[in-house]
Design a protein around this motif. Structure first.
Motif, PDB file in Angstrom:
ATOM      1  N   ASP A  75      -4.878  -0.894 -15.741  1.00 36.10           N
ATOM      2  CA  ASP A  75      -4.071  -0.108 -14.799  1.00 36.10           C
ATOM      3  C   ASP A  75      -4.997   0.659 -13.870  1.00 36.10           C
ATOM      4  N   GLY A  76      -4.583   0.739 -12.620  1.00 32.25           N
ATOM      5  CA  GLY A  76      -5.344   1.521 -11.650  1.00 32.25           C
ATOM      6  C   GLY A  76      -4.404   2.268 -10.731  1.00 32.25           C
ATOM      7  N   THR A  77      -4.875   3.380 -10.207  1.00 37.99           N
ATOM      8  CA  THR A  77      -4.148   4.110  -9.172  1.00 37.99           C
ATOM      9  C   THR A  77      -5.158   4.506  -8.109  1.00 37.99           C
ATOM     10  N   ALA A  78      -4.663   4.641  -6.894  1.00 33.28           N
ATOM     11  CA  ALA A  78      -5.530   5.034  -5.793  1.00 33.28           C
ATOM     12  C   ALA A  78      -4.697   5.756  -4.749  1.00 33.28           C
ATOM     13  N   THR A  79      -5.380   6.571  -3.967  1.00 31.89           N
ATOM     14  CA  THR A  79      -4.725   7.359  -2.927  1.00 31.89           C
ATOM     15  C   THR A  79      -5.421   7.101  -1.602  1.00 31.89           C
ATOM     16  N   VAL A  80      -4.627   6.981  -0.553  1.00 34.28           N
ATOM     17  CA  VAL A  80      -5.159   6.825   0.802  1.00 34.28           C
ATOM     18  C   VAL A  80      -4.325   7.693   1.737  1.00 34.28           C
ATOM     19  N   ASP A  81      -4.985   8.323   2.699  1.00 34.61           N
ATOM     20  CA  ASP A  81      -4.309   9.158   3.697  1.00 34.61           C
ATOM     21  C   ASP A  81      -4.378   8.489   5.050  1.00 34.61           C
ATOM     22  N   PHE A  82      -3.336   8.691   5.858  1.00 33.92           N
ATOM     23  CA  PHE A  82      -3.406   8.294   7.263  1.00 33.92           C
ATOM     24  C   PHE A  82      -2.715   9.357   8.096  1.00 33.92           C
ATOM     25  N   ILE A  83      -3.111   9.457   9.358  1.00 36.20           N
ATOM     26  CA  ILE A  83      -2.584  10.474  10.267  1.00 36.20           C
ATOM     27  C   ILE A  83      -1.732   9.798  11.320  1.00 36.20           C
ATOM     28  N   LEU A  84      -0.577  10.391  11.600  1.00 37.21           N
ATOM     29  CA  LEU A  84       0.325   9.866  12.625  1.00 37.21           C
ATOM     30  C   LEU A  84      -0.158  10.371  13.993  1.00 37.21           C
ATOM     31  N   ILE A  85      -0.900   9.526  14.684  1.00 36.43           N
ATOM     32  CA  ILE A  85      -1.480   9.848  15.995  1.00 36.43           C
ATOM     33  C   ILE A  85      -0.375   9.810  17.044  1.00 36.43           C
ATOM     34  N   ALA A  86      -0.388  10.767  17.973  1.00 36.13           N
ATOM     35  CA  ALA A  86       0.649  10.861  19.012  1.00 36.13           C
ATOM     36  C   ALA A  86       0.613   9.652  19.951  1.00 36.13           C
ATOM     37  N   LYS A  87       1.755   9.290  20.478  1.00 37.59           N
ATOM     38  CA  LYS A  87       1.882   8.176  21.428  1.00 37.59           C
ATOM     39  C   LYS A  87       0.977   8.390  22.637  1.00 37.59           C
ATOM     40  N   SER A  88       0.876   9.631  23.124  1.00 34.39           N
ATOM     41  CA  SER A  88       0.059   9.923  24.302  1.00 34.39           C
ATOM     42  C   SER A  88      -1.424   9.657  24.044  1.00 34.39           C
ATOM     43  N   LEU A  89      -1.827   9.572  22.791  1.00 29.98           N
ATOM     44  CA  LEU A  89      -3.218   9.281  22.424  1.00 29.98           C
ATOM     45  C   LEU A  89      -3.376   7.844  21.937  1.00 29.98           C
ATOM     46  N   GLY A  90      -2.399   7.001  22.235  1.00 35.08           N
ATOM     47  CA  GLY A  90      -2.459   5.599  21.843  1.00 35.08           C
ATOM     48  C   GLY A  90      -1.925   5.330  20.455  1.00 35.08           C
ATOM     49  N   GLY A  91      -1.134   6.243  19.931  1.00 36.70           N
ATOM     50  CA  GLY A  91      -0.632   6.101  18.565  1.00 36.70           C
ATOM     51  C   GLY A  91       0.806   5.656  18.469  1.00 36.70           C
ATOM     52  N   ILE A  92       1.571   6.376  17.663  1.00 34.99           N
ATOM     53  CA  ILE A  92       2.907   5.967  17.242  1.00 34.99           C
ATOM     54  C   ILE A  92       3.998   6.626  18.091  1.00 34.99           C
ATOM     55  N   GLU A  93       5.064   5.898  18.329  1.00 37.79           N
ATOM     56  CA  GLU A  93       6.224   6.439  19.044  1.00 37.79           C
ATOM     57  C   GLU A  93       7.204   7.043  18.039  1.00 37.79           C
TER      58      GLU A  93
END
Length: 157
Positions: A75-93
């Motif tokens: 068994d294994g567990t792992a954690t990863v983080d990501f940031i929701l980058i603004a659309k004006s900076l080329g990210g997410i709508e």
């Protein structure tokens, strides 16, 4: 050295996040590997349209995960983080997105549709682009009007 890894199924409730938020994803999995190894765990939002599923690559996070050797399923567990980058900076709508978690260079992947609800993008940057055609037309009229007046000055009857 073949890595066999299988993610546990995801059963997430939809969550609402603002642009700029850090999203933390913790996954469980089973693996078999002959030697100690480090793998790269990635996670991020995706959207689906007529042409399939597409990652919002500006928002993909990654983390290195160390796996001790195991000849039987461990068994294994792992954690990863990501940031929701603004659309004006080329990210997410603003909108609703799925979550994809995968391990690089393997077939291990887990997805769940419609679990990330994003808000907080402001539409202030779009005001300039929507006014641009009208401003361009006024500028063109400003250049054409003096030319038409000069052409009409030479003709008198």
């Amino acid at each position: 050295m073949a890595l066999e890894i299988v993610f546990a199924p995801m059963a997430l409730e939809p969550g609402t996040f603002n642009v700029g938020d850090k999203v933390r994803v913790t996954v469980s999995f089973k693996y078999v590997i002959g030697v100690n190894t480090t793998v790269k765990l990635l996670a991020g939002p995706y959207y689906t349209n007529l042409f399939g599923k597409h990652m919002v690559s500006a928002c993909v996070g990654q983390a290195d995960v160390q796996l001790p050797a195991s000849s039987t399923p461990a068994d294994g567990t792992a954690t990863v983080d990501f940031i929701l980058i603004a659309k004006s900076l080329g990210g997410i709508e603003n909108g609703t997105y799925g979550l994809r978690v995968w391990i690089e260079d393997t077939s291990a992947i887990a997805e769940q549709d419609n679990v990330i609800i994003v808000s907080g993008n402001n539409s202030g940057g779009d005001m300039f682009s929507s006014m641009m055609p009208m401003v361009m037309m006024l500028m063109m009229m400003g250049m054409i009007m003096p030319m038409t007046q000069q052409m009409g000055e030479g003709v008198e009857e």
